[in-house]
Design an enzyme around this catalytic site. Structure first.
Site, PDB file in Angstrom:
ATOM      1  N   ARG A 151      44.694  29.590   5.894  1.00  0.00           N
ATOM      2  CA  ARG A 151      44.271  30.907   6.349  1.00  0.00           C
ATOM      3  C   ARG A 151      43.081  31.381   5.523  1.00  0.00           C
ATOM      4  O   ARG A 151      42.971  31.093   4.347  1.00  0.00           O
ATOM      5  CB  ARG A 151      45.414  31.914   6.289  1.00  0.00           C
ATOM      6  CG  ARG A 151      46.039  32.100   4.923  1.00  0.00           C
ATOM      7  CD  ARG A 151      46.945  33.337   4.843  1.00  0.00           C
ATOM      8  NE  ARG A 151      47.860  33.480   5.944  1.00  0.00           N
ATOM      9  CZ  ARG A 151      49.123  33.849   5.823  1.00  0.00           C
ATOM     10  NH1 ARG A 151      49.621  34.057   4.628  1.00  0.00           N
ATOM     11  NH2 ARG A 151      49.883  34.009   6.872  1.00  0.00           N
TER      12      ARG A 151
ATOM     13  N   THR B 256      54.566  39.890   9.302  1.00  0.00           N
ATOM     14  CA  THR B 256      54.144  40.001  10.704  1.00  0.00           C
ATOM     15  C   THR B 256      54.817  38.956  11.582  1.00  0.00           C
ATOM     16  O   THR B 256      54.715  39.018  12.796  1.00  0.00           O
ATOM     17  CB  THR B 256      52.627  39.829  10.821  1.00  0.00           C
ATOM     18  OG1 THR B 256      52.263  38.511  10.381  1.00  0.00           O
ATOM     19  CG2 THR B 256      51.897  40.859   9.977  1.00  0.00           C
TER      20      THR B 256
ATOM     21  N   ASP C 171      54.096  70.899  -1.106  1.00  0.00           N
ATOM     22  CA  ASP C 171      53.035  69.883  -1.002  1.00  0.00           C
ATOM     23  C   ASP C 171      53.588  68.471  -0.907  1.00  0.00           C
ATOM     24  O   ASP C 171      52.834  67.509  -0.859  1.00  0.00           O
ATOM     25  CB  ASP C 171      52.068  70.001  -2.180  1.00  0.00           C
ATOM     26  CG  ASP C 171      52.730  69.684  -3.517  1.00  0.00           C
ATOM     27  OD1 ASP C 171      53.975  69.573  -3.543  1.00  0.00           O
ATOM     28  OD2 ASP C 171      52.009  69.560  -4.517  1.00  0.00           O
TER      29      ASP C 171
ATOM     30  N   LYS D 190      49.832  25.305   6.176  1.00  0.00           N
ATOM     31  CA  LYS D 190      48.962  26.242   6.894  1.00  0.00           C
ATOM     32  C   LYS D 190      47.690  26.510   6.097  1.00  0.00           C
ATOM     33  O   LYS D 190      47.652  26.393   4.880  1.00  0.00           O
ATOM     34  CB  LYS D 190      49.698  27.554   7.171  1.00  0.00           C
ATOM     35  CG  LYS D 190      49.988  28.384   5.924  1.00  0.00           C
ATOM     36  CD  LYS D 190      50.740  29.653   6.265  1.00  0.00           C
ATOM     37  CE  LYS D 190      51.056  30.437   4.989  1.00  0.00           C
ATOM     38  NZ  LYS D 190      51.880  31.619   5.252  1.00  0.00           N
TER      39      LYS D 190
ATOM     40  N   HIS E 154      59.510  37.149  -4.638  1.00  0.00           N
ATOM     41  CA  HIS E 154      58.524  36.306  -3.959  1.00  0.00           C
ATOM     42  C   HIS E 154      58.131  35.116  -4.824  1.00  0.00           C
ATOM     43  O   HIS E 154      57.818  34.042  -4.305  1.00  0.00           O
ATOM     44  CB  HIS E 154      57.291  37.136  -3.608  1.00  0.00           C
ATOM     45  CG  HIS E 154      56.321  36.426  -2.731  1.00  0.00           C
ATOM     46  ND1 HIS E 154      56.645  35.983  -1.459  1.00  0.00           N
ATOM     47  CD2 HIS E 154      55.022  36.062  -2.933  1.00  0.00           C
ATOM     48  CE1 HIS E 154      55.596  35.375  -0.917  1.00  0.00           C
ATOM     49  NE2 HIS E 154      54.607  35.415  -1.792  1.00  0.00           N
TER      50      HIS E 154
ATOM     51  N   ASP F 114      62.469  30.991   4.075  1.00  0.00           N
ATOM     52  CA  ASP F 114      61.434  31.781   3.404  1.00  0.00           C
ATOM     53  C   ASP F 114      62.088  32.980   2.733  1.00  0.00           C
ATOM     54  O   ASP F 114      63.231  33.322   3.032  1.00  0.00           O
ATOM     55  CB  ASP F 114      60.372  32.243   4.402  1.00  0.00           C
ATOM     56  CG  ASP F 114      58.980  32.327   3.764  1.00  0.00           C
ATOM     57  OD1 ASP F 114      58.902  32.311   2.518  1.00  0.00           O
ATOM     58  OD2 ASP F 114      57.992  32.404   4.502  1.00  0.00           O
TER      59      ASP F 114
END
Length: 310
Positions: free
Chosen positions: A193, A222, A36, A191, A128, A217
């Site tokens: 969003r 994306t 499984d 920015k 992050h 960064d």
């Protein structure tokens, strides 16, 4: 007390390089998989009384995280002296706060799971948000990707004309540290969003005309933000634009976006393996950085020499 290094399956490509840099072979982990899909990792050698380092990034699928937790539990139950968890890319780190009603703080939950499984120390790179270190009740060694990027940027010979930029307001601290180290100016792409991965607008704060700009960064997903920022910087007169991002998540149309962008290059590390090769993405390895950190931790030495003092 001897060191034994083991790897999860998703990070085998990097663990091999870390073990080689450290000078010890990887330990053997065997896997039983039920029909499984349920997995059962088995550490195929004794770790009793040893300093164990388990290497596994927690990028999707979620099985990578589950595999890591099972490895930690196996090492703990096998009487390892220390169970050090090495997570080059700490997944779910973007969910580090409650930014709207009825959402989980996934980064804290993952921290709890790793601690509950039996880890005694965490080693990771470029979280992050720095405050995620405080989600753990065990020691956290938070390595800095700048140790990899700064020598590369110096090799480009741009120091007399270099400038740094953050692709959003949240990354100002990270970009400012690079600017301070190189004694360069800083710009910010502000920015707006309405929802994740969709940018409504972006404006530039700072003067970039004639400069060789480096966007900084922690990760690129994306690539929409980084590519739009590069376009804005070029429109404002930047001579060249490149980006350094530690973690190449690169989902959706990221590779297409980067290839068609105004970026000279995107410089990343190998905390996450690339799905495709492209001439615009350059990969630097973190293997030596992690190997040095493992050695210092085992020898009970400070790891402060592994930071660039940005």
């Amino acid at each position: 007390m001897a060191v034994k290094i083991f790897s999860g399956r998703s990070t085998q490509y990097l663990s091999d390089k870390i073990a080689h840099s450290y000078g010890e072979p990887l330990g053997e982990v065997l896997y039983q998989t039920f029909s499984d899909g349920e997995m059962s990792p088995f550490i195929a050698e004794s770790v009793r009384g040893h300093d164990v380092f388990l290497i596994q990034s927690t990028f999707p699928p979620a099985d990578n995280l589950m595999e890591l937790l099972l490895m930690v539990d196996a090492a703990k139950r096998a009487s390892a002296h220390n169970v050090n968890v090495v997570i080059p890319y700490f997944g779910y780190a973007r969910q580090d706060r409650k930014d709207k009603p009825r959402v989980s703080i996934a980064a804290k939950m993952i921290a709890n799971l790793i601690s509950a499984a039996g880890a005694t120390r965490i080693m990771t790179c470029d979280l992050h948000a720095d405050q995620i270190q405080g989600f753990f009740d065990i020691p956290v060694d938070h390595l800095d990707g700048a140790f990899i990027f700064v020598p590369y940027l110096k090799s480009l010979g741009l120091e007399s004309n270099i400038m740094f930029a953050s692709p959003d307001v949240g990354g100002i601290k990270r970009a400012r540290s690079f600017a301070k180290f190189f004694e360069a100016d800083l710009a910010v792409c502000d920015k707006f969003r309405k929802e994740a991965n969709k940018i409504e607008s972006m404006r530039l704060i700072g003067e970039v005309e004639g400069k060789d700009v480096v966007l900084v960064d922690d990760l690129v997903d994306t690539a929409g933000t980084i590519c739009k920022a590069a376009e804005l910087l070029k429109d404002k007169g930047a001579r060249s634009v490149r980006a350094v991002c530690t973690h190449p998540v690169l989902s959706g149309k990221a590779y297409e976006n980067i290839e068609n962008s105004m970026l000279e290059e995107l410089v990343v590390t190998d905390t996450i393996p690339l799905k495709h090769k492209t001439s615009k993405i350059k990969v630097l390895t973190v293997s030596d950085l992690f190997a040095k950190a493992i050695r210092k931790i085992h020898d009970h030495e400070s790891i402060s020499s592994l930071f660039m003092r940005l």
